[in-house]
Design an enzyme around this catalytic site. Structure first.
Site, mmCIF file in Angstrom:
data_model
loop_
_atom_site.group_PDB
_atom_site.id
_atom_site.type_symbol
_atom_site.label_atom_id
_atom_site.label_comp_id
_atom_site.label_asym_id
_atom_site.label_seq_id
_atom_site.Cartn_x
_atom_site.Cartn_y
_atom_site.Cartn_z
ATOM 1 N N TRP A 127 0.505 -1.323 0.076
ATOM 2 C CA TRP A 127 -0.191 -0.131 0.068
ATOM 3 C C TRP A 127 0.864 1.192 0.097
ATOM 4 O O TRP A 127 0.314 2.306 -0.190
ATOM 5 C CB TRP A 127 -0.832 -0.279 1.341
ATOM 6 C CG TRP A 127 -0.391 0.272 2.681
ATOM 7 C CD1 TRP A 127 0.891 -0.452 3.204
ATOM 8 C CD2 TRP A 127 -0.722 1.098 3.548
ATOM 9 N NE1 TRP A 127 0.972 0.011 4.235
ATOM 10 C CE2 TRP A 127 -0.104 0.981 4.591
ATOM 11 C CE3 TRP A 127 -1.958 1.797 3.792
ATOM 12 C CZ2 TRP A 127 0.058 1.687 5.903
ATOM 13 C CZ3 TRP A 127 -1.987 2.348 4.788
ATOM 14 C CH2 TRP A 127 -1.110 2.450 5.867
ATOM 15 N N ASP A 128 2.199 0.956 0.308
ATOM 16 C CA ASP A 128 3.113 2.150 0.083
ATOM 17 C C ASP A 128 2.780 2.803 -1.129
ATOM 18 O O ASP A 128 2.897 4.243 -1.184
ATOM 19 C CB ASP A 128 4.560 1.836 0.194
ATOM 20 C CG ASP A 128 4.893 0.804 0.975
ATOM 21 O OD1 ASP A 128 4.053 0.062 1.836
ATOM 22 O OD2 ASP A 128 6.165 0.596 1.556
ATOM 23 N N GLU A 141 0.905 -2.811 12.616
ATOM 24 C CA GLU A 141 0.804 -4.363 12.544
ATOM 25 C C GLU A 141 1.485 -4.953 13.783
ATOM 26 O O GLU A 141 1.815 -6.266 13.670
ATOM 27 C CB GLU A 141 1.813 -4.215 11.383
ATOM 28 C CG GLU A 141 1.331 -4.061 10.021
ATOM 29 C CD GLU A 141 2.283 -4.009 8.803
ATOM 30 O OE1 GLU A 141 1.912 -4.040 7.805
ATOM 31 O OE2 GLU A 141 3.407 -3.835 9.156
ATOM 32 N N LYS A 186 3.018 0.258 15.988
ATOM 33 C CA LYS A 186 4.099 0.399 15.226
ATOM 34 C C LYS A 186 4.179 1.583 14.473
ATOM 35 O O LYS A 186 5.188 2.433 14.470
ATOM 36 C CB LYS A 186 3.943 -0.947 14.227
ATOM 37 C CG LYS A 186 5.217 -0.881 13.424
ATOM 38 C CD LYS A 186 4.964 -1.944 12.154
ATOM 39 C CE LYS A 186 5.954 -2.073 11.112
ATOM 40 N NZ LYS A 186 5.655 -3.131 10.217
ATOM 41 N N GLN A 187 3.061 2.184 13.914
ATOM 42 C CA GLN A 187 2.975 3.070 13.128
ATOM 43 C C GLN A 187 1.521 3.861 13.355
ATOM 44 O O GLN A 187 0.686 3.260 13.845
ATOM 45 C CB GLN A 187 3.392 2.759 11.629
ATOM 46 C CG GLN A 187 2.188 1.907 11.095
ATOM 47 C CD GLN A 187 2.830 1.054 9.687
ATOM 48 O OE1 GLN A 187 3.718 1.324 9.408
ATOM 49 N NE2 GLN A 187 1.958 0.212 9.257
#
Length: 781
Positions: free
Chosen positions: A355-356, A498, A611-612
């Site tokens: 998805w980057d 994640e 994580k993000q």
């Protein structure tokens, strides 16, 4: 380790990334950061002489292969063209012996050339000055140029150089090629023909050499070598003190997947084309080829040129570095290929697309080069075959996009097993390919973003509507009915964070699925009313009328987590009930993922740690759905719990900090993003550069500090420059028009290069621009 203060030979600042001291224990950083490419192929920047621990990588986009049925498809590491076996008076040259002075290895971002220079004393009274140059042509996508210049400062010396095509390489042990056929034509033109083991992609790699002494061509009879997976030539000559050798090598790379060969491909025809191209390149020579290459890059910088006047010169260099790598990693030449998470700079993530691309890289192209943005979305259209197969295999309808994508028809290619579990000692299962499903709506969102920003109805009619309709059909089949609560849920997923696996009702996933279905319903009604023929076509293909009935019955019953009494939206059903710990040791870490030195993934899953960006990403993509108070409360809550262990995370948090007017935090996060690859951490880029982060750097500058957004189909501009920035200028495409935007703390100037008029909203006020217009930058007054 890296120096960012050097200028180009003509004095231009902000274009050079350099290494001023060589260390054989820190090879990978510069190999990746200084990698070269042109979107067709990428060349990792290993040194010409060989060292233990080096990674020599040459990747050609789209040439995926599986080593065997137990491994996933990956970009194969093609034969090496850069290694030179250099011997001085019979001894192999290495920087680990002798004395090295005035060492410099630099990547010239403007001209996309790698240059390494130093003076070397062999410890026996001989001293030589070396200069190595290298480029991967942007003008001729199949060409690589290399040049070595050696001047004898104290001599004389007997110098020999062996060079060729070395296929004794692998992907960390996996060999993707049959041995192939080797030839040397006229003692000059080297050729290697290889075929991948499973995908049966043919490679034709050629190389040739030219020698000059003191600027004059010399004929040196080569020693020829053909051995297992290698074809090479060796040259030996004596150089007196004061003499100079120029050793040029040009190489060409072709594959059977090259679009130019089409459906009429034949190996003999490709060999003929490749050999002819090699001879032409050899005749041109390094300097002429490089001149054409630099002219092509000059057009890139003219089109993408961004200006930042900052008290910290690194800011501009960081954005230019991002632009450079976005160009060298993007397959602008071929819509059958995507962008790898490490670009073409290393073996990390096996060349797969995530998805980057849609969320972090595509916006750069939507607003800077819409034609390339369209090509990248056409890649996803071609991937509908694999997406439909994945949905069917998992018991769903419609199109369920793979978490990791390779060749469009491959479907899911995420590896099943990953790193070791520090508690159990067992290999960790990678669940993303099974249950990280938000990528399906991410792609639908990207299609919508592109269309609303460009007005490209041709794309929508051929590709876009079909993607949106079929992904909505998937989500409708994916929803789970909760009888007790009278709502549809999405359970057992991995969200953008994640570190939380097998969660129910991840807010990002649920909201984006709702968005996807609602968007499909809007376009259904639009086509039914305005384009009956197109509507009929898609109805026949996808049974739209029945799909619409399902969407209608389910949309308003999808559970969308709402803010609690503290205005916090739960990231998932259980996140807010998990244990809170002090994350300070993991926030200021030398290496990402340091929390796993103390906890395994299951244990991290039971902590309030992310994580993000997860909820924050939702606020960035669907910002109109949430109030400023809710966004700010959640930002403050989740920021302290986010480790930014993914390179995707910092840019999103920076943009939101800009939105909230926290300039200091926004800039700090932007600066951290620029240092993911360029920063002092020696091993941060060992597996390759961070593609999403590089797109995110541009997003920080243009969508964050300049406040560029597409909201409700309208272009918005609300700049909030960092305090130490005096100017930010950049090009911006909107609805087929090119704008030149210039922002200072006091005013915003917009030039409409294309002509006509354009409507936009500046700091909340509707404005119109004909040829040019200037507005007060009210956010800083």
């Amino acid at each position: 380790m890296l120096n960012y203060n050097k200028t180009l030979p003509d004095g231009a600042p902000g274009w050079v990334v350099s290494e001023d001291q060589f260390s054989s224990l820190a090879l990978a950083k510069c190999e990746a950061v200084m990698s070269l490419g042109n979107g067709y192929m990428g060349l990792r920047s290993a040194t010409e002489e060989s060292y233990v621990g080096e990674k020599r990588n040459l990747f050609v986009n789209g040439t995926f292969n599986r080593f065997d049925e137990l491994e996933v498809s990956e970009l194969p590491n093609a034969a090496d063209l850069t290694k030179l076996d250099i011997r001085i008076d019979g001894k192999r040259f290495t920087l680990e012996q002798g004395e090295v002075k005035a060492y410099s290895r630099s990547l010239n971002l403007r001209d996309a050339e790698l240059v390494r220079t130093f003076i070397w004393n062999n410890g026996e009274g001989k001293e030589l000055e070396f200069t190595f140059r290298r480029f991967v042509s942007l003008d001729s996508l199949h060409v690589i140029g290399l040049k070595m210049e050696v001047k004898v400062l104290r001599g004389p010396v007997n110098l020999s150089v062996s060079s060729g095509i070395d296929a004794q390489v692998s992907n960390s042990g996996s060999q993707h090629f049959h041995e192939g056929e080797k030839r040397i034509y006229d003692k000059t033109y080297l050729e290697l023909i290889q075929t991948t083991t499973e995908s049966k992609v043919d490679f034709a790699i050629g190389a040739s050499h030219r020698l000059k002494v003191d600027g004059q061509l010399v004929e040196v009879a080569p020693a020829m070598e053909i051995d297992r997976r290698i074809v090479a030539v060796g040259y030996s000559l004596r150089l007196e003190e004061g003499q100079s050798l120029t050793f040029e090598k040009v190489a060409t790379v072709y594959t059977s997947r090259d679009k130019e060969f089409g459906d009429n491909y034949s190996l003999p025809a490709m060999r003929e084309v490749a050999l002819a191209a090699l001879k032409t390149a050899q005749e041109s020579g390094y300097d002429a080829l490089f001149s054409s290459h630099t002219a092509a890059w000059a057009k890139v910088w003219e089109n993408y040129g961004i200006t930042i006047e900052s008290s910290n010169p690194f800011d501009l260099l960081g954005v230019r570095f991002a632009h450079y790598h976005l160009v060298v990693m993007t397959p602008a030449h071929d819509n059958r290929m995507g962008i790898g998470a490490k670009g073409l700079s290393g073996e990390g993530y096996k060349g797969h697309s995530f998805w980057d691309t849609e969320i972090f890289i595509l916006p750069f192209y939507i607003y800077s080069n819409p034609e390339i943005a369209r090509s990248l979305l056409e890649y996803r259209y071609l991937g509908l075959e694999g997406a439909r197969n994945k949905a069917k295999e998992n018991g769903f309808a419609g199109a369920m996009y793979p978490w990791e994508a390779a060749w469009p028809s491959d479907g899911e290619v995420t590896p099943v097993w990953g790193a070791v579990d520090i508690v159990t000692g067992e290999q960790t299962k990678i669940w993303s390919g099974f249950i990280e499903q938000h990528i399906t709506s991410d792609i639908a969102y990207a299609v919508w973003h592109y269309f609303r920003s460009t007005g490209d109805t041709d794309f929508m009619e051929k590709y876009g509507y079909e993607i949106i309709f079929d992904t909505a059909i998937f989500w409708a089949s994916r929803l789970e009915w909760n009888e007790a609560l009278g709502r549809y849920e999405i359970n057992e997923v991995v969200g953008p964070d994640e570190y939380k696996e097998h969660v129910d009702n991840n807010a990002f996933t649920n909201y984006m699925a709702h968005f996807n279905i609602e968007l499909a319903m809007d376009y259904y009604q639009e086509l039914e009313a305005q384009s009956p023929e197109l509507f009929a076509r898609y109805d026949e293909l996808l049974n739209l009328k029945e799909a619409h009935k399902v969407w209608e019955s389910k949309l308003n019953l999808i559970y969308l987590p709402q803010p609690n009494e503290d205005l916090i939206i739960p990231q998932d059903d259980t996140y807010l009930q998990k244990e809170i710990i002090d994350l300070t040791p993991y926030k200021d870490q030398e290496k990402v993922g340091s929390i796993f030195n103390d906890y395994n993934l299951d244990q991290v899953g039971n902590l309030q740690v992310s994580k993000q960006a997860d909820i924050m990403m939702l606020f960035f993509l669907l910002e109109n759905k949430f109030s400023p108070e809710v966004k700010r409360a959640n930002y403050q809550y989740y920021e302290e719990k986010t480790l930014h262990d993914s390179s995707l995370s910092l840019s999103t948090h920076s943009i939101l900090a800009s939105d909230f007017g926290d300039k200091e935090l926004a800039y700090r996060l932007f600066h951290r993003a620029t240092e993911i690859d360029l920063g002092p951490k020696v091993h941060s880029s060992d597996a390759g550069i961070h593609s999403a982060s590089l797109g995110g750097i541009w997003e920080c500058a243009v969508m964050g500090f300049a406040g560029v957004r597409m909201l409700d189909g309208k272009l918005h501009l609300a700049p909030k420059l960092p305090e130490h920035w005096d100017r930010l200028s950049f090009p911006l495409y909107w609805q087929g028009k090119r704008l030149e935007v210039n922002i200072t703390p006091q005013e915003i100037s917009i030039t409409n290069v294309t002509g006509g008029s354009i409507q936009l909203i500046v700091h909340g006020k509707q404005q119109e621009v004909h040829e040019s217009a200037t507005f007060a930058n009210t956010s800083t007054l």
